[in-house]
Design an enzyme around this catalytic site. Sequence first.
Site, PDB file in Angstrom:
ATOM      1  CE  LYS A 192      -1.988  -1.547   3.706  1.00 52.01           C
ATOM      2  NZ  LYS A 192      -2.845  -1.750   4.889  1.00 52.01           N
ATOM      3  CB  THR A 223      -5.875   7.738   8.826  1.00 51.95           C
ATOM      4  OG1 THR A 223      -5.269   8.265  10.015  1.00 51.95           O
ATOM      5  CG2 THR A 223      -5.852   8.788   7.730  1.00 51.95           C
ATOM      6  N   GLY A 225      -8.131   2.648  11.227  1.00 59.47           N
ATOM      7  CA  GLY A 225      -8.874   1.506  10.675  1.00 59.47           C
ATOM      8  C   GLY A 225      -8.901   1.440   9.156  1.00 59.47           C
ATOM      9  CB  THR A 226      -7.233   3.343   6.408  1.00 58.57           C
ATOM     10  OG1 THR A 226      -5.992   3.381   7.094  1.00 58.57           O
ATOM     11  CG2 THR A 226      -7.901   4.688   6.503  1.00 58.57           C
ATOM     12  N   GLY A 227      -6.532   0.347   7.148  1.00 55.01           N
ATOM     13  CA  GLY A 227      -5.959  -0.939   6.711  1.00 55.01           C
ATOM     14  C   GLY A 227      -6.946  -2.077   6.921  1.00 55.01           C
ATOM     15  CB  CYS A 228      -9.219  -2.884   9.764  1.00 56.71           C
ATOM     16  SG  CYS A 228      -8.014  -2.689  11.070  1.00 56.71           S
TER      17      CYS A 228
HETATM   18  O1  PXL Z   1      -5.428  -0.720  12.159  1.00 52.43           O
HETATM   19  C1  PXL Z   1      -4.814  -1.761  12.800  1.00 52.43           C
HETATM   20  C2  PXL Z   1      -5.616  -2.266  13.959  1.00 52.43           C
HETATM   21  C3  PXL Z   1      -6.157  -3.521  13.893  1.00 52.43           C
HETATM   22  N1  PXL Z   1      -6.875  -4.052  14.901  1.00 52.43           N
HETATM   23  C4  PXL Z   1      -7.103  -3.358  16.010  1.00 52.43           C
HETATM   24  C5  PXL Z   1      -6.590  -2.082  16.134  1.00 52.43           C
HETATM   25  C6  PXL Z   1      -5.827  -1.508  15.083  1.00 52.43           C
HETATM   26  C7  PXL Z   1      -5.293  -0.163  15.209  1.00 52.43           C
HETATM   27  O2  PXL Z   1      -5.443   0.500  16.178  1.00 52.43           O
HETATM   28  O3  PXL Z   1      -6.831  -1.406  17.236  1.00 52.43           O
HETATM   29  C8  PXL Z   1      -7.914  -3.939  17.086  1.00 52.43           C
END
Ligand code: PXL
Length: 293
Positions: A192, A223, A225-228
């Site tokens: 990414k 931003t 949680g963008t990756g999740c």
């Molecule tokens: O964005 C990565 C991530 C994944 N999972 C949990 C998170 C975070 C970032 O804070 O808290 C539970």
Amino acid sequence: MSDAALPKASSPAAGRPRPFPIAATIATSDSGGGAGIQADLKTFAAHGVYGVSVLVACTAQNTVGVRAIEPLAVSFVRAQVEALADDLVPRAVKTGMLLTAEHTETVAECLRRFDFGPLVVDPVMIAKSGDRLLAEDAVTTLRGALLPLALVVTPNWPEAAVLAGQPVRDEREAEAAGRRILRFGPRFVVVKGGHSPGPPTDLVVHASGVVRVPGARIASSATHGTGCTFSAAIVARLARGDDPIEAIAAAKLYVSRAIAAAPGLGRGHGPLQHFPPDWEVWRPTPGAPGGPG
Ligand code: PXL
């Protein structure tokens, strides 16, 4: 199996080519609701896919930072997977924050045991707030046990550098790291481009080349949680039957829209809006693959 167990031509299951799509997330709870399991389930819902979840740990956090992390017993992680395998088998699955080497190994073992469909690995290591979400010694397990099972892995530049064991400071190095990660087993490595000083182009590295997925940078502090959200959107689309490159490109657009419509919550890195304006929730067409019969 006796004949009695087979669906009859007149039964509700007859003519239904595949059941309603189910997607699974194996990850950690974010009490702030912006990342982790909560982001994944909202993303699945926004894509019209039924979401199931396996919790690995719980965090006490908000948009500013992570205050506490409570791992769940690996036997309980296994029990959740077995419950799904017995009744609600997903058509695609992702992993997110896995916390320890032991949890990562347990998840890999479960995914070797049960066919949950194509696997997307989001190699979560560090939160936007700087908090560590994966133990240092778990990287070897992630690389050696989980990546060989993955269809897609979605590292950002720092994660790609750790997985590949070489620096990523520009796009050329991002591509080189992607090629190295490919050797650990995934079919597609999405490096990414969010950390690039230039345009945030994602590089999809696969056996026969590199596909560049351009994106526009949106000036925003929302931003978290963008990756999740990105990896969950890929999984939702794979569960619906999209091909991987299509799913990756569409997921990137979805994340941009979710950032642009962010609700402005919290004092830190704010959450996204998982149902942006004019977002049409996908509905399975009756009779179509994945739709009601
Ligand atoms: O964005 C990565 C991530 C994944 N999972 C949990 C998170 C975070 C970032 O804070 O808290 C539970």
